[in-house]
Enzyme design. Structure first.
Site, mmCIF file in Angstrom:
data_model
loop_
_atom_site.group_PDB
_atom_site.id
_atom_site.type_symbol
_atom_site.label_atom_id
_atom_site.label_comp_id
_atom_site.label_asym_id
_atom_site.label_seq_id
_atom_site.Cartn_x
_atom_site.Cartn_y
_atom_site.Cartn_z
ATOM 1 N N GLY A 19 43.897 32.091 40.015
ATOM 2 C CA GLY A 19 44.470 33.126 39.576
ATOM 3 C C GLY A 19 45.303 32.554 38.375
ATOM 4 N N SER A 20 45.451 33.249 37.331
ATOM 5 C CA SER A 20 46.253 33.073 36.229
ATOM 6 C C SER A 20 46.996 34.394 35.940
ATOM 7 C CB SER A 20 45.609 32.424 35.075
ATOM 8 O OG SER A 20 46.572 31.830 34.425
ATOM 9 N N GLY A 21 48.015 34.869 36.801
ATOM 10 C CA GLY A 21 48.520 35.884 36.418
ATOM 11 C C GLY A 21 50.374 35.396 36.194
ATOM 12 N N THR A 22 51.114 36.377 36.710
ATOM 13 C CA THR A 22 52.576 36.308 36.408
ATOM 14 C C THR A 22 52.848 34.775 37.059
ATOM 15 O OG1 THR A 22 52.983 38.398 37.004
ATOM 16 C CG2 THR A 22 54.811 37.057 37.126
ATOM 17 N N VAL A 23 52.323 34.307 38.137
ATOM 18 C CA VAL A 23 52.697 32.816 38.568
ATOM 19 C C VAL A 23 51.769 31.751 38.044
ATOM 20 C CG1 VAL A 23 53.300 31.524 40.888
ATOM 21 C CG2 VAL A 23 53.681 34.001 40.690
ATOM 22 N N VAL A 140 57.976 32.619 50.589
ATOM 23 C CA VAL A 140 59.222 33.176 50.911
ATOM 24 C C VAL A 140 60.288 32.949 49.702
ATOM 25 C CG1 VAL A 140 60.860 33.333 52.883
ATOM 26 C CG2 VAL A 140 58.401 33.093 53.447
ATOM 27 N N ILE A 144 63.602 29.620 45.933
ATOM 28 C CA ILE A 144 64.493 29.187 46.886
ATOM 29 C C ILE A 144 63.983 28.329 48.017
ATOM 30 C CG2 ILE A 144 66.208 29.548 48.624
ATOM 31 C CD1 ILE A 144 66.493 32.310 47.381
ATOM 32 N N LYS A 213 57.438 38.242 55.226
ATOM 33 C CA LYS A 213 58.276 37.020 55.239
ATOM 34 C C LYS A 213 59.165 36.464 56.341
ATOM 35 C CE LYS A 213 58.605 37.663 50.148
ATOM 36 N NZ LYS A 213 59.376 38.478 48.940
HETATM 37 N N1 NAP Z 1 55.152 37.635 40.882
HETATM 38 C C1 NAP Z 1 56.120 36.881 41.635
HETATM 39 O O1 NAP Z 1 57.098 37.054 41.346
HETATM 40 C C2 NAP Z 1 55.593 36.448 42.996
HETATM 41 C C3 NAP Z 1 56.964 35.722 43.795
HETATM 42 C C4 NAP Z 1 56.529 35.018 44.899
HETATM 43 C C5 NAP Z 1 55.411 34.994 45.525
HETATM 44 N N2 NAP Z 1 54.247 35.592 44.716
HETATM 45 C C6 NAP Z 1 52.785 35.398 45.089
HETATM 46 O O2 NAP Z 1 52.199 34.859 44.142
HETATM 47 C C7 NAP Z 1 50.765 35.267 44.319
HETATM 48 C C8 NAP Z 1 50.291 35.524 42.870
HETATM 49 O O3 NAP Z 1 51.134 36.861 42.516
HETATM 50 P P1 NAP Z 1 51.207 37.250 40.820
HETATM 51 O O4 NAP Z 1 52.343 37.886 40.484
HETATM 52 O O5 NAP Z 1 50.905 36.164 39.971
HETATM 53 O O6 NAP Z 1 49.855 37.700 40.735
HETATM 54 P P2 NAP Z 1 49.104 38.487 39.354
HETATM 55 O O7 NAP Z 1 49.985 38.433 38.308
HETATM 56 O O8 NAP Z 1 48.479 39.889 39.829
HETATM 57 O O9 NAP Z 1 48.086 37.504 39.231
HETATM 58 C C9 NAP Z 1 46.770 37.637 40.188
HETATM 59 C C10 NAP Z 1 45.872 36.395 39.411
HETATM 60 O O10 NAP Z 1 44.652 36.565 40.364
HETATM 61 C C11 NAP Z 1 43.556 36.950 39.534
HETATM 62 N N3 NAP Z 1 42.464 37.503 40.473
HETATM 63 C C12 NAP Z 1 42.725 38.591 41.073
HETATM 64 N N4 NAP Z 1 41.538 38.935 41.895
HETATM 65 C C13 NAP Z 1 40.584 38.014 41.521
HETATM 66 C C14 NAP Z 1 39.466 37.664 42.251
HETATM 67 N N5 NAP Z 1 38.776 38.547 43.035
HETATM 68 N N6 NAP Z 1 38.759 36.506 41.611
HETATM 69 C C15 NAP Z 1 39.465 35.603 40.690
HETATM 70 N N7 NAP Z 1 40.520 36.032 40.413
HETATM 71 C C16 NAP Z 1 41.252 36.955 40.868
HETATM 72 C C17 NAP Z 1 44.015 37.794 38.427
HETATM 73 O O11 NAP Z 1 42.908 37.699 37.290
HETATM 74 P P3 NAP Z 1 43.156 38.502 35.910
HETATM 75 O O12 NAP Z 1 44.305 37.620 35.301
HETATM 76 O O13 NAP Z 1 41.945 38.211 35.383
HETATM 77 O O14 NAP Z 1 43.509 39.680 36.297
HETATM 78 C C18 NAP Z 1 45.554 37.139 38.053
HETATM 79 O O15 NAP Z 1 44.889 36.050 37.131
HETATM 80 C C19 NAP Z 1 50.634 36.383 45.241
HETATM 81 O O16 NAP Z 1 50.297 35.990 46.475
HETATM 82 C C20 NAP Z 1 52.018 36.842 45.414
HETATM 83 O O17 NAP Z 1 52.527 37.510 46.619
HETATM 84 C C21 NAP Z 1 54.516 36.008 43.618
#
Ligand code: NAP
Length: 442
Positions: A19-23, A140, A144, A213
């Protein structure tokens, strides 16, 4: 118990990022930019050997194109990774990918609360068997530190109560409703415009994210297994501006709060719902998208953890903290402490939960009605601490026919309250639905 795992001298520890999205993007950036510092802190260098994403055609500026693949399973099955960081989110395919990583002997870092709240037992048991780590500080409250304090710093104490604002989206919405008298719908749109709320905000506003959480916090605090589906969950979609105004009139604010509380030697209460918090309580001052967790332990007393609960960089801080810790363990050939689950506590039915309640209803405006309402409450063993009577019309115009009553009760059980509400509803002196909110922190 510290367990021995594979040791390879001073070779780099190989890291796979799923995963290389927001986090994930922020985590990759930190690993690549701070490689020398991380190597010094760990005692061995880290090498990022692959990043799995869904869409290979998307531009990923600043990250080496050669690292990307759209085959996460294939990346894990190469069997080279020492540490797999899962930042895909959701249940599938994250669950299978983590289990495969563990089978291949890799330690895991994840931010996936939904997965751990639903399948934590399977994942932690597999990790224990394989002698590898599963760390999840970012699952969670984002940046923090709360998982490690509960699992390690406070492990010598007895925790009685954990209460937290663990969802930034809902805190932002309720804060807007409180400070700017915005309606729920308008506050939600503002949260979406600012990127705090998803296009589909269900998981946040219905309380599901906070419930996952709460399950993780309760499991750690009370050394017992709590699944997300055992958590009584109510979101904020029914909260209206009048609730916020009435709360303010009695010196409180409305917050979406996750609560894990020990009731007796056999039972805990784990719940998420909108809650009245007195203005003097530390959680009342937590504004915007911030998170805060309040912990009460026998010896430590009252502790408060506060900070950004989400966002790419803050969450990446927690993930890379886990990465360095897990890497240190591997460099020393050990696994760190797993969850210590040795109790079998029951999550109490809501009916058995005791709390104070804030009731709001419109009644016929005539002498003796207050006594009628108080008698119905007393009949259900609910005693009233304070009563506020105001004209029902929020413009302040007394319509002569009805008045609004706001009542703060003493402690009562939820089953008594629900029975009381049925009787109130059936009484001809009551001219509206009876709205109720639970009260904590008084
Ligand atoms: N965002 C926050 O502020 C935050 C805070 C605390 C915890 N979290 C947790 O951190 C985790 C990631 O969150 P995020 O916000 O970074 O999510 P996100 O922005 O939606 O990123 C998800 C990443 O996973 C990739 N992905 C999705 N399905 C896939 C698959 N089947 N095979 C391979 N790659 C796949 C996506 O690829 P593409 O880039 O190609 O779409 C994307 O790079 C989650 O568990 C979330 O609950 C997030």
């Amino acid at each position: 118990m510290m367990m021995r795992v594979r040791q390879d001298g001073d070779e780099p520890l190989k890291v796979v990022l799923l995963g290389s999205g927001t986090v994930g993007t922020q985590v990759a950036r930190l690993i690549l930019e701070h490689g020398d510092d991380f190597a010094a802190r760990i005692g061995r260098p880290l090498e990022l050997i692959g990043i799995a994403v869904r869409d290979l055609s998307r531009q990923r500026p600043g990250l080496p194109a050669g690292l990307f693949t759209d085959d996460p399973q294939g990346l894990i099955d190469r069997g080279e990774a020492d540490i797999v960081i899962e930042l895909i989110g959701g249940i599938d395919p994250a669950r299978q990918l983590i289990l495969s990583a563990i089978e291949h002997g890799a330690s895991v870092v994840t931010a996936n609360k939904a997965l751990l709240a639903a399948h934590g037992e399977e994942i932690f048991d597999a990790a224990e068997l394989a002698g590898v780590d599963v760390y999840y500080e970012a699952a969670v409250a984002g940046a923090i530190p709360i998982i490690r304090p509960l699992r390690e710093s406070l492990v010598g104490d007895s925790i009685r109560h954990v209460m937290g604002i663990v969802n930034g989206t809902t805190n932002y919405i309720l804060d807007k409703m409180t400070t700017e008298q915005t309606d729920y719908e308008a506050a939600l749109v503002q949260a979406q415009d600012l990127g705090y709320a998803e296009a589909d905000p269900t998981a946040d506003v219905e309380g599901y994210d906070a419930a996952a959480k709460a399950a993780l916090l309760a499991s750690l605090a009370f050394h017992t297994r709590v699944n997300g589906d055992e958590v009584h969950t109510e979101g904020i979609t029914r909260i209206v501006q009048d609730d916020i105004r009435a709360a303010r009139d009695v010196g409180c604010v409305v917050k979406l709060v996750a609560i894990a509380k020990q009731l007796d030697d056999d039972q805990i209460s784990v719940r998420v719902h909108p809650t009245l918090i007195p203005l003097g309580h530390p959680l009342a001052a937590v504004g915007g998208a911030y998170n805060a967790i309040f912990v009460e332990a026998d010896a430590a007393g009252r502790l408060m953890f506060l900070g950004p609960g989400a966002g790419g960089a803050p969450t990446a801080s927690a993930v890379t903290g886990d990465l360095v810790t897990v890497a240190r363990n591997r460099a020393r050939g050990v696994a760190g402490p797993n969850q210590t689950i040795y109790n079998e506590l029951r999550v109490a039915d809501m009916g058995a939960v005791q709390t104070r309640y804030f009731l709001r209803l419109r009644v016929v405006d005539e002498p003796g009605v207050l006594a009628t309402i108080a008698a119905i409450l007393a009949h259900h063993k609910i005693s009233v601490q304070t009563v506020l009577q105001t004209p029902a019309d929020s413009s302040g115009v007394r319509d002569g026919a009805s008045a609004e009553l706001s009542l703060m009760t003493h402690m009562a059980t939820e089953s008594d309250l629900l029975a009381c509400l049925s009787e109130l509803k059936a009484n001809p002196k009551v001219r509206s639905e009876v709205r109720f909110l639970r009260v904590e922190g008084m």
